[in-house]
Design an enzyme around this catalytic site. Structure first.
Site, PDB file in Angstrom:
ATOM      1  N   HIS A   4       0.864  -1.182   0.000  1.00 48.68           N
ATOM      2  CA  HIS A   4       0.000   0.000   0.000  1.00 48.68           C
ATOM      3  C   HIS A   4       0.904   1.236   0.000  1.00 48.68           C
ATOM      4  O   HIS A   4       1.983   1.205   0.583  1.00 48.68           O
ATOM      5  CB  HIS A   4      -0.847  -0.046   1.279  1.00 48.68           C
ATOM      6  CG  HIS A   4      -1.901   1.016   1.370  1.00 48.68           C
ATOM      7  ND1 HIS A   4      -1.620   2.319   1.730  1.00 48.68           N
ATOM      8  CD2 HIS A   4      -3.241   0.966   1.174  1.00 48.68           C
ATOM      9  CE1 HIS A   4      -2.741   3.019   1.755  1.00 48.68           C
ATOM     10  NE2 HIS A   4      -3.748   2.237   1.411  1.00 48.68           N
ATOM     11  N   ASP A  31       3.098  -4.136   8.302  1.00 47.73           N
ATOM     12  CA  ASP A  31       1.884  -3.355   8.105  1.00 47.73           C
ATOM     13  C   ASP A  31       0.718  -4.332   8.248  1.00 47.73           C
ATOM     14  O   ASP A  31       0.411  -5.110   7.344  1.00 47.73           O
ATOM     15  CB  ASP A  31       1.922  -2.735   6.696  1.00 47.73           C
ATOM     16  CG  ASP A  31       0.592  -2.104   6.295  1.00 47.73           C
ATOM     17  OD1 ASP A  31      -0.388  -2.214   7.057  1.00 47.73           O
ATOM     18  OD2 ASP A  31       0.538  -1.516   5.203  1.00 47.73           O
ATOM     19  N   GLN A  43      -4.519  -4.859   7.141  1.00 41.44           N
ATOM     20  CA  GLN A  43      -5.541  -5.779   6.609  1.00 41.44           C
ATOM     21  C   GLN A  43      -5.563  -7.112   7.350  1.00 41.44           C
ATOM     22  O   GLN A  43      -6.250  -8.043   6.915  1.00 41.44           O
ATOM     23  CB  GLN A  43      -5.293  -6.034   5.119  1.00 41.44           C
ATOM     24  CG  GLN A  43      -5.463  -4.815   4.239  1.00 41.44           C
ATOM     25  CD  GLN A  43      -6.889  -4.272   4.237  1.00 41.44           C
ATOM     26  OE1 GLN A  43      -7.843  -4.965   4.593  1.00 41.44           O
ATOM     27  NE2 GLN A  43      -7.030  -3.029   3.838  1.00 41.44           N
ATOM     28  N   LYS A  48     -10.440  -0.344  10.473  1.00 39.20           N
ATOM     29  CA  LYS A  48     -10.566  -1.565   9.666  1.00 39.20           C
ATOM     30  C   LYS A  48     -10.907  -2.764  10.535  1.00 39.20           C
ATOM     31  O   LYS A  48     -10.924  -3.899  10.065  1.00 39.20           O
ATOM     32  CB  LYS A  48      -9.271  -1.818   8.891  1.00 39.20           C
ATOM     33  CG  LYS A  48      -9.002  -0.744   7.820  1.00 39.20           C
ATOM     34  CD  LYS A  48      -7.762  -1.056   7.038  1.00 39.20           C
ATOM     35  CE  LYS A  48      -7.219   0.128   6.287  1.00 39.20           C
ATOM     36  NZ  LYS A  48      -7.921   0.449   5.044  1.00 39.20           N
ATOM     37  N   CYS A  97      -4.579   2.192  -3.877  1.00 38.83           N
ATOM     38  CA  CYS A  97      -3.358   2.751  -3.254  1.00 38.83           C
ATOM     39  C   CYS A  97      -2.172   1.820  -3.437  1.00 38.83           C
ATOM     40  O   CYS A  97      -1.356   1.645  -2.518  1.00 38.83           O
ATOM     41  CB  CYS A  97      -3.564   3.058  -1.775  1.00 38.83           C
ATOM     42  SG  CYS A  97      -4.721   4.367  -1.485  1.00 38.83           S
TER      43      CYS A  97
HETATM   44  N1  PMP Z   1      -1.705  -0.482   4.683  1.00 37.04           N
HETATM   45  C1  PMP Z   1      -2.650  -1.241   4.142  1.00 37.04           C
HETATM   46  C2  PMP Z   1      -2.312  -2.638   3.710  1.00 37.04           C
HETATM   47  C3  PMP Z   1      -3.950  -0.748   4.001  1.00 37.04           C
HETATM   48  O1  PMP Z   1      -4.896  -1.502   3.450  1.00 37.04           O
HETATM   49  C4  PMP Z   1      -4.229   0.576   4.430  1.00 37.04           C
HETATM   50  C5  PMP Z   1      -5.616   1.183   4.266  1.00 37.04           C
HETATM   51  N2  PMP Z   1      -6.238   0.944   3.052  1.00 37.04           N
HETATM   52  C6  PMP Z   1      -3.202   1.323   4.993  1.00 37.04           C
HETATM   53  C7  PMP Z   1      -1.960   0.755   5.111  1.00 37.04           C
HETATM   54  C8  PMP Z   1      -3.435   2.713   5.491  1.00 37.04           C
HETATM   55  O2  PMP Z   1      -4.305   2.698   6.576  1.00 37.04           O
HETATM   56  P1  PMP Z   1      -4.895   4.049   7.181  1.00 37.04           P
HETATM   57  O3  PMP Z   1      -5.450   4.819   6.020  1.00 37.04           O
HETATM   58  O4  PMP Z   1      -5.935   3.584   8.127  1.00 37.04           O
HETATM   59  O5  PMP Z   1      -3.772   4.758   7.845  1.00 37.04           O
END
Ligand code: PMP
Length: 406
Positions: free
Chosen positions: A123, A200, A203, A226, A364
């Site tokens: 991401h 990270d 998910q 999430k 993203c």
């Molecule tokens: N890493 C991953 C794998 C994600 O799916 C996301 C959110 N789509 C993020 C980071 C960023 O998370 P946040 O916008 O809650 O900071």
């Protein structure tokens, strides 16, 4: 399987509405999950009964809110089986947690010519902070290659790690493909060379039982929103030996021990990394969300969601002319696909008009789209309140979309 789906659905008020005259089907859970009544009540009760700034007041409300805040830290420690609660830092979310490490760890440990390893599947939140850090420090960012099915090329990974590698930062679960990465193998190998690993977990935490002591990672980041908690609250877990040595990320109130005219000394963990007034309502909501998950049991949730994923994959493949992007052996809760030659944006827009919320686009992860040479995907991502019937409705809608474009 004996999963109390009817009761669960009743716990989520937002699900019981119509969208364009169709019952809402919410398959955008990888972007953000809906909130159960227990979480909504925790937030409103906080403002009705406990609202106050924490850690500062001697009075009743401040002490009550401080106690709840610190109890949540202990609850997070238990939830992810971290060795100790000062290793739990509250942040805004995964993005802020990763930026904290990139900034603070980067300041102290990354120098010109050093290497940081991520994967080509990350991401942007686990991509851009490292890209910027490497540009600033004249360090080198390397990418673990990805197989066509969306798994990490582990031979490529092994070849990539060397004495210049100072950090590996990798997703637990891909937000585009649902692939679950072999973290234990990566961490074991990295630690043999003394390299720290950041994970990270955005998910992962609502779908898999995560265990810091078993994984043995050095840092782990996730977002409340999430996992059925509010937005604007998240967690950074870090091993004490790193957090102790790392400089503060932000400065100001709460993170100091003493301030003099010419210098300041810093507070102990975790407060050194929690400058300013924190998101107390978010912490109340997070606690309620963790309780909700734990009452159902993550293993039960994982088993149910696994059935949903397998069912959806079978149903979509049966339609014909479908391309599933991401066919890793170990996957969870996400199915990314393309319908024939129809642009993912068109598929997503028509599904929306039929009441089905999916995500379309690059999710993203633009470098991954470039690698796979696709404009984007349609992504259906599942949560504990989704049903097999909802998947049937989506499959039926896709058949209609195919006919419209034929
Ligand atoms: N890493 C991953 C794998 C994600 O799916 C996301 C959110 N789509 C993020 C980071 C960023 O998370 P946040 O916008 O809650 O900071």
């Amino acid at each position: 399987m004996n999963f109390p789906i009817d009761k669960i659905r009743n716990d989520f008020p937002i699900l019981h509405q119509k969208v364009y005259n169709h019952p809402l089907i919410y398959f955008d859970n990888a972007a953000s999950t809906q909130k159960p009544e227990a979480v909504i009540n925790a937030i409103t009760n906080y403002y009705r009964q406990d609202n106050c700034n924490i850690h500062r007041g001697v009075h009743y409300l401040s002490q009550k809110a401080t106690e709840a805040y610190e109890n949540t830290r202990k609850a997070v420690q238990t939830f992810i089986n971290a060795p100790s609660s000062p290793e739990i830092i509250f942040t805004k979310g995964t993005t802020e947690s990763i930026n904290l490490i990139a900034s603070s760890f980067g300041k102290k440990y990354i120098k010109e010519g050093d290497e940081i390893v991520i994967s080509a599947i990350e991401h942007h939140s686990n991509f851009v902070p490292w890209q910027v850090l490497c540009q600033e420090k004249k360090a080198v960012l390397k990418f673990i290659p990805v197989t066509p099915g969306g798994e990490l090329d582990m031979d490529g990974f092994r070849r990539m790690v060397n004495e210049k590698t100072k950090l590996i930062s990798i997703a637990h679960v891909s937000n585009v493909l649902g692939s679950v990465f072999p973290l234990k193998e990566i961490i074991k190998q990295a630690h043999q060379s003394g390299i720290p690993v950041m994970v990270d977990g955005a998910q992962a935490v609502s779908h898999l039982q995560v265990d810091m002591q078993d994984l043995d990672c050095d840092f782990y980041c996730f977002s409340g929103h999430k996992m059925y908690a509010p937005m604007g609250i998240g967690v950074l877990y870090g091993k004490e030996k790193w957090l102790d040595e790392m400089p503060p990320y932000q400065t100001g109130g709460e993170m100091i021990k003493e301030v003099f005219f010419d210098h300041s000394t810093y507070n102990e963990l975790p407060f050194k990394f929690e400058a300013g007034t924190p998101n107390v309502e978010g912490v109340y909501g997070l606690h309620a969300a963790m309780n909700y998950i734990q009452e159902l049991g993550l293993l039960n949730i994982a088993a149910y969601e696994d059935e949903l994923l397998k069912y959806a994959t079978r149903k979509l493949m049966a339609i014909g002319e479908m391309r599933i992007i991401g066919t890793a052996k170990n996957k969870t809760s996400i199915v990314s696909f393309l319908v024939g030659n129809i642009h993912p944006y068109d598929t997503g827009t028509i599904l929306d008009k039929l009441g089905i919320a999916v995500r379309t686009g690059h999710h993203c992860a633009m470098p991954l789209m470039e690698l796979f040479k696709i404009p984007g995907t349609v992504r259906a991502s599942f949560a504990l309140y989704n049903t097999f019937d909802e998947i049937d409705v989506m499959a039926g809608a896709i058949i209609k979309i195919k006919q419209m474009f034929a």
